[in-house]
Design an enzyme around this catalytic site. Structure first.
Site, mmCIF file in Angstrom:
data_model
loop_
_atom_site.group_PDB
_atom_site.id
_atom_site.type_symbol
_atom_site.label_atom_id
_atom_site.label_comp_id
_atom_site.label_asym_id
_atom_site.label_seq_id
_atom_site.Cartn_x
_atom_site.Cartn_y
_atom_site.Cartn_z
ATOM 1 N N HIS A 216 0.830 -1.213 0.000
ATOM 2 C CA HIS A 216 0.000 0.000 0.000
ATOM 3 C C HIS A 216 0.869 1.271 0.000
ATOM 4 O O HIS A 216 2.074 1.200 -0.283
ATOM 5 C CB HIS A 216 -1.000 -0.028 1.173
ATOM 6 C CG HIS A 216 -1.665 -1.370 1.325
ATOM 7 N ND1 HIS A 216 -2.675 -1.784 0.495
ATOM 8 C CD2 HIS A 216 -1.410 -2.425 2.165
ATOM 9 C CE1 HIS A 216 -3.035 -3.038 0.831
ATOM 10 N NE2 HIS A 216 -2.284 -3.435 1.836
ATOM 11 N N GLU B 267 -1.873 0.616 7.969
ATOM 12 C CA GLU B 267 -1.083 -0.521 7.490
ATOM 13 C C GLU B 267 0.102 -0.033 6.652
ATOM 14 O O GLU B 267 1.205 -0.587 6.730
ATOM 15 C CB GLU B 267 -1.956 -1.470 6.659
ATOM 16 C CG GLU B 267 -1.193 -2.690 6.152
ATOM 17 C CD GLU B 267 -1.990 -3.557 5.184
ATOM 18 O OE1 GLU B 267 -3.198 -3.295 5.003
ATOM 19 O OE2 GLU B 267 -1.386 -4.475 4.589
ATOM 20 N N HIS C 91 2.899 -6.836 4.622
ATOM 21 C CA HIS C 91 1.521 -6.421 4.901
ATOM 22 C C HIS C 91 1.147 -6.733 6.340
ATOM 23 O O HIS C 91 1.867 -7.432 7.051
ATOM 24 C CB HIS C 91 0.541 -7.173 3.973
ATOM 25 C CG HIS C 91 0.613 -6.756 2.545
ATOM 26 N ND1 HIS C 91 -0.288 -5.900 1.960
ATOM 27 C CD2 HIS C 91 1.520 -7.080 1.576
ATOM 28 C CE1 HIS C 91 0.042 -5.712 0.687
ATOM 29 N NE2 HIS C 91 1.145 -6.415 0.428
ATOM 30 N N GLU D 194 1.675 -11.436 5.933
ATOM 31 C CA GLU D 194 0.705 -10.679 6.738
ATOM 32 C C GLU D 194 1.169 -10.858 8.182
ATOM 33 O O GLU D 194 1.071 -11.932 8.765
ATOM 34 C CB GLU D 194 -0.714 -11.255 6.551
ATOM 35 C CG GLU D 194 -1.240 -11.216 5.121
ATOM 36 C CD GLU D 194 -1.796 -9.859 4.708
ATOM 37 O OE1 GLU D 194 -1.745 -8.919 5.535
ATOM 38 O OE2 GLU D 194 -2.274 -9.738 3.565
HETATM 39 ZN ZN ZN Z 1 -2.089 -5.225 2.844
#
Ligand code: ZN
Length: 332
Positions: free
Chosen positions: A121, A158, A214, A296
């Site tokens: 992102h 994030e 992430h 993640e």
């Molecule tokens: Zn993400």
């Protein structure tokens, strides 16, 4: 080596001069040219003065510091935009004075390897929804160019998390000798890059390993980390046949080391407790031609996971675990 065969200036004969042996070995010659010395020296000194070079300019250990170095405050000579304060061993404090030398590349198990780190992102994506909503071709289908990512309940983004961990990861990998490329840097671009470009950066760097960083955003109570591996897909520009196996090995190495350094457990809500998940819907994996995984690191929407994700100390452990996994994959 001296720069010419001119006799050194008179003060070179002092007891501290490193070139003293020059006189010893050539004492006969020196005596022989003694009568010519005053004229030669006068010319030599004049030449040096006009050229701007001091008599010690080529003499290691006694050269005055160039102004460009001596005026840089200590601690900033090796400063690098984005370098994290922690995890960067100090080379300035407490070390004895020494002639400044250019920083040599670190030699380590990742010397000669290239790692691409992809901070998931972008903090600017929230303000550029039209741009990131553009559809891009990921081979198997079309998807948004990029997404905003999630946040903790208190608003920690994030994208902030992924950039911070990525920079820590870069420092850890460079300390092992790797060349590291980030797909984007803080503030360098207003949004994105698109997932297609993120994949392309890894491909064009001929990366030996690529990791996309992430954190998840699912309901509270879902906890833990997981590593996402590319599925075998072949459609359009996507062909992962060659990366499925090495990516799995990379992912397993990262998962094991991440659990060890952070103390976190594999996700309790998917992956069957393995911390590994295979997906065929991520453009960043489908379009990669290099071994690549996503990680993640935890669930930002769970208060206990969020307490870890918002801790700089925990993020350093997270980055170290990912780095250790990459070292195991590439150099172990
Ligand atoms: Zn993400």
């Amino acid at each position: 080596m001296r720069y010419d065969d001119s006799p050194p200036p008179p003060e070179s004969g002092s007891s501290v001069n490193p070139d003293r042996h020059w006189f010893t070995r050539r004492s006969t010659l020196v005596v022989g040219i003694a009568a010519l010395a005053p004229a030669c020296l006068a010319g030599w000194v004049l030449t040096q003065a006009l050229s701007g070079a001091g008599p010690d300019a080529n003499r290691p250990g006694s050269a005055p510091q160039p102004a460009s170095l001596s005026t840089v405050p200590p601690g900033q000579r090796d400063a690098k935009p984005g370098a994290t304060p922690s995890g960067s061993p100090s080379t300035e404090a407490g070390t004895p004075a020494a002639a400044p030398v250019p920083a040599a590349p670190v030699k380590g198990p990742l010397t000669g390897k290239t790692v691409v780190v992809d901070p998931g992102h972008n903090t600017g994506n929230f303000k550029h929804t039209d741009e990131i909503d553009q559809q891009v071709d990921i081979g198997t289908n079309r998807k948004e160019c990029d997404t905003t990512g999630t946040t903790t309940n208190s608003g920690y983004m994030e994208a902030e998390f992924t950039m911070d961990v990525s920079k820590r990861l870069r420092a850890a990998l460079e300390a092992q000798g790797a060349k590291v490329v980030l797909t984007h840097e803080t503030g360098a671009r207003a949004w994105g890059p698109c997932i297609t470009e993120r994949a392309r950066i890894g491909n064009e760097a001929n990366a030996d390993a690529v990791v996309s960083v992430h954190a998840d955003g699912v309901s509270a109570g879902n906890r833990g980390f997981h590593v996402i591996l590319p599925a075998k897909v072949r459609s359009g520009a996507a062909d992962t046949a060659k990366i499925v196996e090495p990516s799995r090995e990379l992912g397993e190495r990262i998962a094991g080391n991440f659990a060890r350094t952070t103390g976190s457990a594999p996700a309790n809500y998917l992956g069957g407790g393995t911390g590994l998940v295979v997906r065929d819907d991520l453009g960043g994996l489908n379009l990669s031609t290099r071994p690549k995984v996503f990680i993640e690191c935890g669930n930002m929407r769970d208060a206990k996971d969020a307490a870890q994700l918002t801790s700089p100390e925990w993020r350093q452990k997270a980055a170290q675990g990912i780095a250790d996994g990459i070292v195991g994959f590439l150099g172990g």
